[in-house]
Motif scaffolding. Structure first.
Motif, PDB file in Angstrom:
ATOM      1  N   GLU A   1       9.913   6.574   6.981  1.00 13.36           N
ATOM      2  CA  GLU A   1       9.028   7.533   9.050  1.00 13.36           C
ATOM      3  C   GLU A   1       8.795   6.148   8.891  1.00 13.36           C
ATOM      4  OE1 GLU A   1       8.703  11.454   8.942  1.00 13.36           O
ATOM      5  OE2 GLU A   1      10.660  11.789   8.657  1.00 13.36           O
ATOM      6  N   LEU A   2       7.344   5.934   8.054  1.00 15.65           N
ATOM      7  CA  LEU A   2       5.889   4.952   8.263  1.00 15.65           C
ATOM      8  C   LEU A   2       6.399   3.684   8.363  1.00 15.65           C
ATOM      9  CD1 LEU A   2       2.800   5.105   8.593  1.00 15.65           C
ATOM     10  CD2 LEU A   2       3.079   4.826   5.809  1.00 15.65           C
ATOM     11  N   LEU A   3       7.387   3.053   7.863  1.00 10.38           N
ATOM     12  CA  LEU A   3       7.862   2.104   7.619  1.00 10.38           C
ATOM     13  C   LEU A   3       8.682   1.448   8.760  1.00 10.38           C
ATOM     14  CD1 LEU A   3       7.297   0.828   3.725  1.00 10.38           C
ATOM     15  CD2 LEU A   3       5.761   0.359   5.992  1.00 10.38           C
ATOM     16  N   LYS A   4       9.415   2.582   8.641  1.00  7.99           N
ATOM     17  CA  LYS A   4      10.415   2.276   9.769  1.00  7.99           C
ATOM     18  C   LYS A   4      11.658   2.237   9.473  1.00  7.99           C
ATOM     19  CE  LYS A   4       8.358   3.170  14.027  1.00  7.99           C
ATOM     20  NZ  LYS A   4       6.952   2.333  14.010  1.00  7.99           N
ATOM     21  N   LEU A   5      12.168   2.438   7.766  1.00  3.05           N
ATOM     22  CA  LEU A   5      13.453   1.851   7.430  1.00  3.05           C
ATOM     23  C   LEU A   5      13.915   3.157   6.935  1.00  3.05           C
ATOM     24  CD1 LEU A   5      11.098  -0.811   4.631  1.00  3.05           C
ATOM     25  CD2 LEU A   5      12.743  -1.068   6.675  1.00  3.05           C
ATOM     26  N   SER A   6      14.983   3.366   5.933  1.00  2.44           N
ATOM     27  CA  SER A   6      15.906   4.070   5.778  1.00  2.44           C
ATOM     28  C   SER A   6      15.277   4.373   3.895  1.00  2.44           C
ATOM     29  CB  SER A   6      17.526   3.799   5.530  1.00  2.44           C
ATOM     30  OG  SER A   6      17.432   2.210   4.053  1.00  2.44           O
ATOM     31  N   ARG A   7      15.388   5.920   3.405  1.00  4.64           N
ATOM     32  CA  ARG A   7      15.148   6.284   2.376  1.00  4.64           C
ATOM     33  C   ARG A   7      15.537   5.121   1.018  1.00  4.64           C
ATOM     34  NH1 ARG A   7      15.944   8.167  -1.532  1.00  4.64           N
ATOM     35  NH2 ARG A   7      18.035   8.784  -1.318  1.00  4.64           N
ATOM     36  N   ARG A   8      17.081   4.936   1.135  1.00 10.03           N
ATOM     37  CA  ARG A   8      17.475   4.476   0.095  1.00 10.03           C
ATOM     38  C   ARG A   8      16.615   2.903   0.487  1.00 10.03           C
ATOM     39  NH1 ARG A   8      18.548   2.278  -3.469  1.00 10.03           N
ATOM     40  NH2 ARG A   8      20.782   1.485  -4.420  1.00 10.03           N
TER      41      ARG A   8
ATOM     42  N   ASP B   1       0.945  -1.121   0.353  1.00  7.93           N
ATOM     43  CA  ASP B   1       0.057   0.042  -0.011  1.00  7.93           C
ATOM     44  C   ASP B   1       0.619   1.748  -0.241  1.00  7.93           C
ATOM     45  OD1 ASP B   1      -2.753  -1.784   0.514  1.00  7.93           O
ATOM     46  OD2 ASP B   1      -2.558  -1.356   2.250  1.00  7.93           O
ATOM     47  N   VAL B   2       1.737   1.362   0.516  1.00 10.73           N
ATOM     48  CA  VAL B   2       2.958   2.421   0.930  1.00 10.73           C
ATOM     49  C   VAL B   2       3.392   2.652  -0.247  1.00 10.73           C
ATOM     50  CG1 VAL B   2       4.941   3.636   2.306  1.00 10.73           C
ATOM     51  CG2 VAL B   2       2.923   2.458   3.385  1.00 10.73           C
ATOM     52  N   ILE B   3       3.757   1.688  -1.325  1.00 11.07           N
ATOM     53  CA  ILE B   3       4.659   1.741  -2.428  1.00 11.07           C
ATOM     54  C   ILE B   3       4.139   2.592  -3.270  1.00 11.07           C
ATOM     55  CG2 ILE B   3       6.673   0.741  -3.227  1.00 11.07           C
ATOM     56  CD1 ILE B   3       7.665   0.810  -0.339  1.00 11.07           C
ATOM     57  N   ARG B   4       2.721   1.705  -3.257  1.00  9.28           N
ATOM     58  CA  ARG B   4       1.845   2.070  -4.338  1.00  9.28           C
ATOM     59  C   ARG B   4       1.772   3.742  -4.271  1.00  9.28           C
ATOM     60  NH1 ARG B   4      -2.834  -0.210  -3.160  1.00  9.28           N
ATOM     61  NH2 ARG B   4      -2.149  -2.467  -3.965  1.00  9.28           N
ATOM     62  N   ASP B   5       1.445   4.037  -3.354  1.00  6.65           N
ATOM     63  CA  ASP B   5       1.277   5.565  -2.923  1.00  6.65           C
ATOM     64  C   ASP B   5       2.782   6.587  -3.371  1.00  6.65           C
ATOM     65  OD1 ASP B   5      -1.453   5.336  -1.846  1.00  6.65           O
ATOM     66  OD2 ASP B   5      -0.660   5.268   0.639  1.00  6.65           O
TER      67      ASP B   5
END
Length: 64
Positions: free
Chosen positions: A27-34, A10-14
């Motif tokens: 920030e939402l998924l608690k992962l790095s931007r990379r 859902d987030v990646i689709r957005d």
């Protein structure tokens, strides 16, 4: 797919539809931007199936 992977889809689709910035998704998924960028590239190339971990079903490297 588990609930964690469905949330990622859902987030990646957005992000792909430009409703969400990569910085906010990180920030939402608690992962790095990379890492978010890697997920977006996989999603664009393979669709939702590209977000499934390739390590699923394989034993851990830490296993004796």
């Amino acid at each position: 797919m588990g609930p964690k992977e469905l949330n990622r889809v859902d987030v990646i689709r957005d992000i792909s539809e430009r409703r969400l910035r990569q910085k906010d998704a990180a920030e939402l998924l608690k992962l790095s931007r990379r890492h978010i960028q890697r997920l977006v590239n996989q999603y664009r190339g393979q669709g939702p199936a590209g977000l499934i971990s390739l390590r699923r079903g394989k034993p851990s490297n830490r296993r004796y």
